[in-house]
Motif scaffolding. Structure first.
Motif, PDB file in Angstrom:
ATOM      1  N   LEU A  77      38.032  -5.711  31.289  1.00 14.40           N
ATOM      2  CA  LEU A  77      38.481  -6.745  30.358  1.00 14.40           C
ATOM      3  C   LEU A  77      40.014  -6.784  30.376  1.00 14.40           C
ATOM      4  O   LEU A  77      40.663  -5.786  30.720  1.00 14.40           O
ATOM      5  CB  LEU A  77      38.030  -6.441  28.926  1.00 14.40           C
ATOM      6  N   ALA A  78      40.557  -7.909  29.960  1.00 18.02           N
ATOM      7  CA  ALA A  78      42.020  -8.006  29.839  1.00 18.02           C
ATOM      8  C   ALA A  78      42.504  -7.230  28.610  1.00 18.02           C
ATOM      9  O   ALA A  78      43.700  -7.086  28.389  1.00 18.02           O
ATOM     10  CB  ALA A  78      42.419  -9.472  29.724  1.00 18.02           C
ATOM     11  N   HIS A  79      41.568  -6.741  27.821  1.00 20.42           N
ATOM     12  CA  HIS A  79      41.901  -6.011  26.596  1.00 20.42           C
ATOM     13  C   HIS A  79      41.777  -4.499  26.822  1.00 20.42           C
ATOM     14  O   HIS A  79      40.903  -4.048  27.558  1.00 20.42           O
ATOM     15  CB  HIS A  79      40.931  -6.378  25.470  1.00 20.42           C
TER      16      HIS A  79
ATOM     17  N   PHE B 132      41.409  -3.496  19.466  1.00 20.25           N
ATOM     18  CA  PHE B 132      41.103  -4.049  20.785  1.00 20.25           C
ATOM     19  C   PHE B 132      42.072  -5.208  20.993  1.00 20.25           C
ATOM     20  O   PHE B 132      42.021  -6.206  20.251  1.00 20.25           O
ATOM     21  CB  PHE B 132      39.655  -4.552  20.840  1.00 20.25           C
ATOM     22  N   TRP B 133      42.952  -5.089  21.980  1.00 16.92           N
ATOM     23  CA  TRP B 133      44.056  -6.043  22.108  1.00 16.92           C
ATOM     24  C   TRP B 133      44.401  -6.239  23.573  1.00 16.92           C
ATOM     25  O   TRP B 133      44.181  -5.324  24.398  1.00 16.92           O
ATOM     26  CB  TRP B 133      45.273  -5.461  21.351  1.00 16.92           C
TER      27      TRP B 133
ATOM     28  N   THR C 133      46.108   4.311  25.355  1.00 16.06           N
ATOM     29  CA  THR C 133      45.485   2.984  25.372  1.00 16.06           C
ATOM     30  C   THR C 133      44.407   3.014  26.451  1.00 16.06           C
ATOM     31  O   THR C 133      44.717   3.199  27.636  1.00 16.06           O
ATOM     32  CB  THR C 133      46.532   1.898  25.709  1.00 16.06           C
ATOM     33  N   GLY C 134      43.168   2.873  26.012  1.00  9.41           N
ATOM     34  CA  GLY C 134      42.053   2.977  26.963  1.00  9.41           C
ATOM     35  C   GLY C 134      41.705   1.625  27.553  1.00  9.41           C
ATOM     36  O   GLY C 134      42.034   0.575  26.989  1.00  9.41           O
ATOM     37  N   SER C 135      41.045   1.648  28.711  1.00  6.35           N
ATOM     38  CA  SER C 135      40.609   0.382  29.308  1.00  6.35           C
ATOM     39  C   SER C 135      39.108   0.203  29.072  1.00  6.35           C
ATOM     40  O   SER C 135      38.400   1.152  28.717  1.00  6.35           O
ATOM     41  CB  SER C 135      40.931   0.356  30.798  1.00  6.35           C
ATOM     42  N   LEU C 136      38.653  -1.026  29.257  1.00  3.48           N
ATOM     43  CA  LEU C 136      37.258  -1.372  28.937  1.00  3.48           C
ATOM     44  C   LEU C 136      36.598  -1.913  30.202  1.00  3.48           C
ATOM     45  O   LEU C 136      36.936  -2.999  30.677  1.00  3.48           O
ATOM     46  CB  LEU C 136      37.239  -2.420  27.814  1.00  3.48           C
ATOM     47  N   VAL C 137      35.677  -1.145  30.736  1.00  7.06           N
ATOM     48  CA  VAL C 137      35.120  -1.476  32.041  1.00  7.06           C
ATOM     49  C   VAL C 137      33.611  -1.693  31.961  1.00  7.06           C
ATOM     50  O   VAL C 137      32.931  -1.064  31.156  1.00  7.06           O
ATOM     51  CB  VAL C 137      35.446  -0.347  33.065  1.00  7.06           C
TER      52      VAL C 137
END
Ligand SMILES: Cc1cc2nc3c(=O)[nH]c(=O)nc-3n(C[C@H](O)[C@H](O)[C@H](O)COP(=O)(O)OP(=O)(O)OC[C@H]3O[C@@H](n4cnc5c(N)ncnc54)[C@H](O)[C@@H]3O)c2cc1C
Length: 435
Positions: free
Chosen positions: A180-182, A229-230, A274-278
């Protein structure tokens, strides 16, 4: 069968079934206070996960540490609150559970079986699929070893080393990942001085702000874990919010009612990652009778349906059932497990992305609230016939793919009926006027 893998839930299942199990976990024992904070400290546990824990006889033990969340508490920009229950049946609620408490209970359940051995501080670096054998690095002594087994089960999360070995070595292995871009960042609302909660305790709090959102889940110590979530990039994003003033300005504008409760906001924002969402999809989830993937290793999903861990536990139940049904043919058992779960993993991945849009944008709208009310009305009027999607996903064990199909069918019928009613009313009104 000596089986090497990491998910503690499946260790307990395999141990219960009499398999000889060695579990290798790269982290240190969480019971020694080594839990890593800042990354999804608490989780929403619901029917599928509870069912899996019940089968292990530890659901009550886990739920003792949980806080019921009976609905969504929506916070608008002016600080107004709107509570919407998750279901028309008040017995249907989700549970906020600390990852550390859950892990500890499940590790202890696995270790009750003398045939299960848990090895912490062991990182799997590679898997020889044909042997099969796991290559391990003992991170305390910095020594390596190769451990052979009848089967290696990879339950090592979204960035699974076991799956990466399959990717490298199997020609026809399908793999797809999308980010995600977030991103997400965890923040804290500490308890009141007397240990109480500073907001409604039995709710999942949401600050929906269209393209982004913050949520908060309660913890037993009186605190809340908030997750922002940003967007990673953009004019207003993690990338452009660097200084304390930037952070303060953004929170004052967007979450003014939360700011006075977040005494450690600036420190948390600076220090927490800051974590990523995959989303990860792959196929197959097994290699012969030798290797299998379970949980995020097979199907990582974004967290917006609160189902990743619940689905991982459900994998354990299904794999356990397949092994029980085909005790002498592990290859068929693994293949059947893949067939039963793959389409459900894919369906959940789509549902989870869709629910992000619903949570961050639609929960704030009147139309959304009206649809939820209509859902609950129909569910009450047509018990067992009409089930809202959220109810099916969260409070039943209807397979995810079936739930998604049924929800689409129900929506078509409801919208067609509403259009029919509007047309009928228009005709009646027209006749009344021309008479
Ligand atoms: C912000 C956020 C919120 C979430 N909220 C929810 C929620 O509310 N409800 C829900 O159901 N799900 C939620 N999830 C999803 C959930 O966290 C995962 O789906 C779940 O943890 C998957 O379990 P797993 O055991 O497959 O993987 P993981 O929990 O990632 O566990 C993998 C384990 O393997 C170990 N490991 C990794 N690599 C290696 C290696 N090479 N060698 C040895 N060990 C290794 C790790 O240390 C870890 O202990 C959320 C996720 C995120 C990111």
């Amino acid at each position: 069968m000596a089986t090497k893998f990491t998910l503690i839930g499946i260790a307990a299942y395999l141990g219960r079934r009499g398999y000889d199990v060695d579990l290798y976990e790269r982290r240190a024992d969480p019971r020694a206070g080594n839990f890593v904070g800042g990354r999804s400290i608490n989780l929403a546990l619901s029917t599928r996960g509870i069912h899996a824990l019940q089968r292990l006889g530890i659901a009550d033990e886990v739920l003792r540490h949980a806080i019921p969340m009976r609905g969504r508490m929506i916070h608008d920009k002016s600080g107004n609150l709107d509570f919407a229950p998750y279901d028309c049946d008040p017995n249907n609620y989700i549970n906020s559970i600390g990852r550390a408490a859950l892990n500890t209970t499940v590790i202890e359940a696995a270790q009750r079986y003398p045939n299960v051995r848990v090895h912490f501080n062991h990182r799997c670096t590679d898997v020889d699929l044909d042997a099969p054998a796991a290559h391990l690095l003992d991170t305390e002594t910095n020594t390596t070893s190769v451990v052979r087994a009848d089967a290696v089960i990879g339950v090592d999360g979204a960035f699974s080393a076991v799956r990466q070995s399959m990717q490298r070595k199997l020609e026809n292995f399908e793999y797809d990942e999308s980010y995600l871009a977030h991103g997400y960042k965890e923040l804290t609302i500490p308890p009141e001085p007397d240990g109480g909660w500073r907001m409604e305790k039995e709710a999942l709090h949401i600050w929906p702000r269209k393209s982004f959102m913050m949520i908060a889940l309660p913890n037993p110590d009186g605190s809340f874990t908030c997750t922002l979530f940003w967007e990673f990039e953009g004019p207003r994003s993690f990338a452009t919010t660097k200084t304390d003033d930037d952070v303060r300005r953004f929170f004052d504008e967007e979450f003014p009612d939360a700011v006075p409760l977040m005494s450690g906001l600036l420190e948390d924002f600076k220090n927490n990652p800051t974590g990523s969402l995959v989303t990860i999809r792959c196929a197959p989830w097994h290699y012969k009778e030798k290797v299998a993937l379970v949980g995020d290793a097979a199907h990582a999903v974004v967290p917006f349906y609160g189902q990743g861990m619940n689905a991982a536990f459900e994998d354990c139940v299904v794999l356990d059932e397949c092994l029980a049904e085909m005790p002498n043919d592990r290859e068929r058992a693994f293949a059947e497990y893949f067939v039963r779960r793959k389409q459900n993993g894919d369906a959940l991945a789509d549902l989870a992305v869709d629910n992000f849009i619903e949570m961050r944008d639609k929960t704030a709208s009147r139309a959304f609230r009206a649809k939820k009310k209509l859902d609950h009305l129909l569910e009450g009027l047509l018990p067992g016939v009409y089930l809202p999607l959220y109810t099916m996903v969260t409070f039943t064990r209807i397979p995810y793919a079936q739930a998604a199909r049924r929800a689409r069918r129900q929506d078509r019928i409801v919208y067609a009926s509403l259009i029919g009613i509007v047309v009928l009313l228009s005709i009646l009104l027209f006749r009344f006027i021309v008479q």
